[in-house]
Design an enzyme around this catalytic site. Structure first.
Site, PDB file in Angstrom:
ATOM      1  N   CYS A 383       0.836  -1.199   0.000  1.00 18.58           N
ATOM      2  CA  CYS A 383       0.000   0.000   0.000  1.00 18.58           C
ATOM      3  C   CYS A 383       0.879   1.260   0.000  1.00 18.58           C
ATOM      4  O   CYS A 383       1.510   1.522  -1.009  1.00 18.58           O
ATOM      5  CB  CYS A 383      -1.014  -0.037   1.148  1.00 18.58           C
ATOM      6  SG  CYS A 383      -2.523   0.854   0.681  1.00 18.58           S
ATOM      7  N   HIS A 509      -3.708  -5.078   0.250  1.00 22.42           N
ATOM      8  CA  HIS A 509      -3.164  -5.615   1.500  1.00 22.42           C
ATOM      9  C   HIS A 509      -3.223  -7.141   1.502  1.00 22.42           C
ATOM     10  O   HIS A 509      -4.191  -7.720   2.001  1.00 22.42           O
ATOM     11  CB  HIS A 509      -3.973  -5.092   2.686  1.00 22.42           C
ATOM     12  CG  HIS A 509      -3.782  -3.641   2.954  1.00 22.42           C
ATOM     13  ND1 HIS A 509      -2.821  -3.156   3.814  1.00 22.42           N
ATOM     14  CD2 HIS A 509      -4.421  -2.553   2.465  1.00 22.42           C
ATOM     15  CE1 HIS A 509      -2.883  -1.846   3.850  1.00 22.42           C
ATOM     16  NE2 HIS A 509      -3.844  -1.447   3.033  1.00 22.42           N
ATOM     17  N   GLU A 511      -1.742  -9.096   3.343  1.00 25.88           N
ATOM     18  CA  GLU A 511      -1.638  -9.640   4.717  1.00 25.88           C
ATOM     19  C   GLU A 511      -2.997  -9.981   5.321  1.00 25.88           C
ATOM     20  O   GLU A 511      -3.078 -10.804   6.223  1.00 25.88           O
ATOM     21  CB  GLU A 511      -0.875  -8.660   5.622  1.00 25.88           C
ATOM     22  CG  GLU A 511      -1.593  -7.364   5.995  1.00 25.88           C
ATOM     23  CD  GLU A 511      -1.411  -6.236   4.979  1.00 25.88           C
ATOM     24  OE1 GLU A 511      -1.109  -6.525   3.799  1.00 25.88           O
ATOM     25  OE2 GLU A 511      -1.608  -5.063   5.358  1.00 25.88           O
TER      26      GLU A 511
HETATM   27  N1  GLN Z   1      -2.029   6.687   2.606  1.00 23.60           N
HETATM   28  C1  GLN Z   1      -2.134   5.925   1.412  1.00 23.60           C
HETATM   29  C2  GLN Z   1      -3.476   6.107   0.730  1.00 23.60           C
HETATM   30  O1  GLN Z   1      -4.424   6.511   1.352  1.00 23.60           O
HETATM   31  C3  GLN Z   1      -1.837   4.459   1.668  1.00 23.60           C
HETATM   32  C4  GLN Z   1      -2.809   3.809   2.605  1.00 23.60           C
HETATM   33  C5  GLN Z   1      -2.298   2.509   3.184  1.00 23.60           C
HETATM   34  O2  GLN Z   1      -1.085   2.262   3.208  1.00 23.60           O
HETATM   35  N2  GLN Z   1      -3.182   1.684   3.696  1.00 23.60           N
HETATM   36  O3  GLN Z   1      -3.626   5.828  -0.434  1.00 23.60           O
END
Ligand code: GLN
Length: 535
Positions: A383, A509, A511
């Site tokens: 992410c 994600h 995970e």
């Molecule tokens: N801050 C970033 C976004 O909003 C990544 C979010 C995250 O790592 N879950 O796109």
């Protein structure tokens, strides 16, 4: 169809006794006997969901397929049961009040005075039975957050009382409590447990089973004393002795016959034994590794390890699968600069840059990416970690020196990570993030395609910003490839650098989907690459 049975898990004496793990362990034992089981968590705080909670305060926010932002215990439920949860599995007081107030505004209560009893308790009871009524489950385990005796818990305890009264043959209450050891007296003490059971009984809830957290073995006489004073059968006093890892708990609970006692109370067949051979094999492999790797986890919430719970658990699943112990080194991105990045990362076999929000610590993440990229150390960006890998590549390879995400610098002349138009609309409508499961098509010949072994996958999201496709050609020309694309929106889900041993950044994600029975292939592949890099 027979109706579902309900097990309620309450906690007494102190918080943090591990209700989530006990619930998940009981569920694992019942599942291994062929019952269809799910676990839900009812949390007594006023936030409508944990999405707005600071990870420092409450640990990671776990995201389900249907895009619910939930308590991290749901992660344990999924990892133990290898079965997805949903919004229905996590209810907070905020959510309960929100829906009762919405009903009141609509006039659903026909002018009646709206009160905690019966309106709030009815709402809670209804939600406690939603999954049970779906016909998908034989047993629904409900974990009540908080500690018995808290003001916030009262409506939940009252709801449990009413349900046990309405359905005496379908409900069991398991109370998790602490038996402290007083070293001055050299004794285990039962009094706090007696008091917490009494407090439950005063509310009309009579626990059927006591699960006792303890540092030392409970003697027969302590078990008998607890049984007598707490009004449970002696075989229903279950010892839960401190374990080396949470993964030892199902076996310990099996030895104590927690599953049998609960099944007996629920009137379900308790013949034979729970078969947890696969589980025990997992634990054996975890405890008997043949190799070791050192992996850096670069993030900004590293002081509270629960903030990255699903990531560290995913490494445990991969460790057991590969019989390769992963030593995770938690590195605070705020402290990283060009020099300290070399110092902190030089002995690492792999570097993972973690998810996150906001500008704090972003520069350190960029240094970590650069170090891993230039030194050909296996790199895994999740992410924000993926977004950091894109920004770093733009700055140092494409020479867009001021490239950034508009989350960190709204004025950047190279917004390589940006909010997409469609997402802006969602934000204007009150939604905030791309949440939950989305499809992703994998490019043949990529690491991702080889690792997943299929053309199309689904993974969970929780973010606002995206790879800006205006720059996609520039990246691809200079060696960073988009290897996973969302088929509906064309958004980039995965980036890779083919001329690097293992460099993968994912917008989603992974995970959240790794379980004991199904370690996530990306984590397995990353650890394998780290091991190869070591040798
Ligand atoms: N801050 C970033 C976004 O909003 C990544 C979010 C995250 O790592 N879950 O796109």
């Amino acid at each position: 169809m027979a109706s579902a049975k309900y097990v309620f898990v309450t906690g007494g004496v102190t918080s943090s006794l591990g209700k989530g793990i006990i619930s998940a362990s009981l569920a694992t034992l019942l599942q291994s006997r062929g019952f269809r089981v799910t676990i839900q968590k009812f949390d007594p705080y006023l936030n409508v969901d944990p999405g707005t909670l600071n990870p420092y305060e409450h640990g990671e926010c776990f995201v389900t397929d249907d895009g619910a932002e939930t308590d991290l215990d749901l992660g344990h439920y999924e990892r133990f049961l290898n079965h997805p949860t949903s919004q229905a599995n996590n209810v907070t007081t905020g959510l309960v009040y929100q829906s009762v107030i919405e009903k009141e505004r609509r006039g659903d209560f026909l002018g009646k005075t709206v009160q905690v009893i019966p309106h709030i308790t009815n709402e809670i009871k209804e939600r406690m039975q939603i999954l049970g009524k779906s016909g998908d489950y034989d047993v629904v385990i409900t974990e009540l957050g908080g500690t018995v005796g808290d003001i916030e818990s009262l409506p939940y305890v009252e709801s449990v009382r009413q349900l046990c009264w309405e359905r005496p043959d379908d409900c069991a209450v398991v109370h998790l409590t602490l038996i402290p050891y007083l070293s001055a007296a050299g004794e285990l003490k039962t009094k706090p447990t007696q008091h917490s059971v009494k407090s439950l009984q005063e509310s009309g809830v009579f626990p059927d089973v006591l699960v006792c957290r303890t540092e030392y073995e409970l003697t027969e006489s302590i078990r008998r004393k607890l049984a007598l004073f707490c009004n449970v059968q002696t075989d229903s006093v279950i010892q839960s002795i401190d374990a080396a890892t949470i993964y030892d708990v199902p076996k310990l609970m099996k030895e104590e016959q927690l599953d049998k006692v609960v099944l007996k109370k629920l009137g379900l067949s308790q013949i034979g034994e729970a078969d947890i051979t696969n589980w025990e094999e997992f634990v054996y492999h975890l405890n008997n590794p043949k190799h070791t790797v050192d992996i850096a986890l670069v993030g900004k919430y590293v002081e509270l390890k629960d903030s990255y719970k699903s990531i560290s658990e995913s490494f445990i699943h991969a460790s057991s699968f590969l019989r390769c112990k992963v030593n995770l080194h938690w590195i605070c991105s705020e402290n990283l600069d060009a020099t300290s990045a070399i110092e902190s990362l030089k002995n690492m076999d792999g570097v993972l840059v973690a998810p996150g929000f906001g500008p704090r610590g972003i520069d350190g993440k960029l240094y970590a990416v650069q170090y891993a990229r230039e030194n050909k150390i296996p790199f895994f960006g999740i992410c924000l970690g993926m977004q950091a890998s894109v920004i770093e590549y733009a700055r140092n390879v494409l020479h867009y020196v001021s490239a950034h995400s508009t989350e960190m610098n709204p004025e950047t002349s190279y917004p390589v990570i940006d909010i997409m138009k469609a997402q802006k609309k969602v934000i204007n409508m009150g939604g905030t993030m791309r949440l939950g499961s989305c499809a992703c098509e994998l490019k043949k010949g990529s690491i991702a395609h080889a690792v997943y072994g299929v053309d199309k996958i689904d993974e969970r999201h929780r973010h606002r910003y995206e790879f800006n496709n205006l720059y996609l050609n520039d990246f691809e020309k200079l060696g960073m490839k988009a290897t996973g694309i969302n088929p509906e929106s064309g958004l980039v889900e995965i980036v890779e650098i083919p001329n690097h041993p293992w460099f993968v950044g994912v917008q989603f994600h992974p995970e959240y989907k790794s379980t004991v029975a199904n370690p996530h292939p990306l984590f397995v592949s990353f650890v394998k690459a780290a091991l190869k890099n070591k040798s």
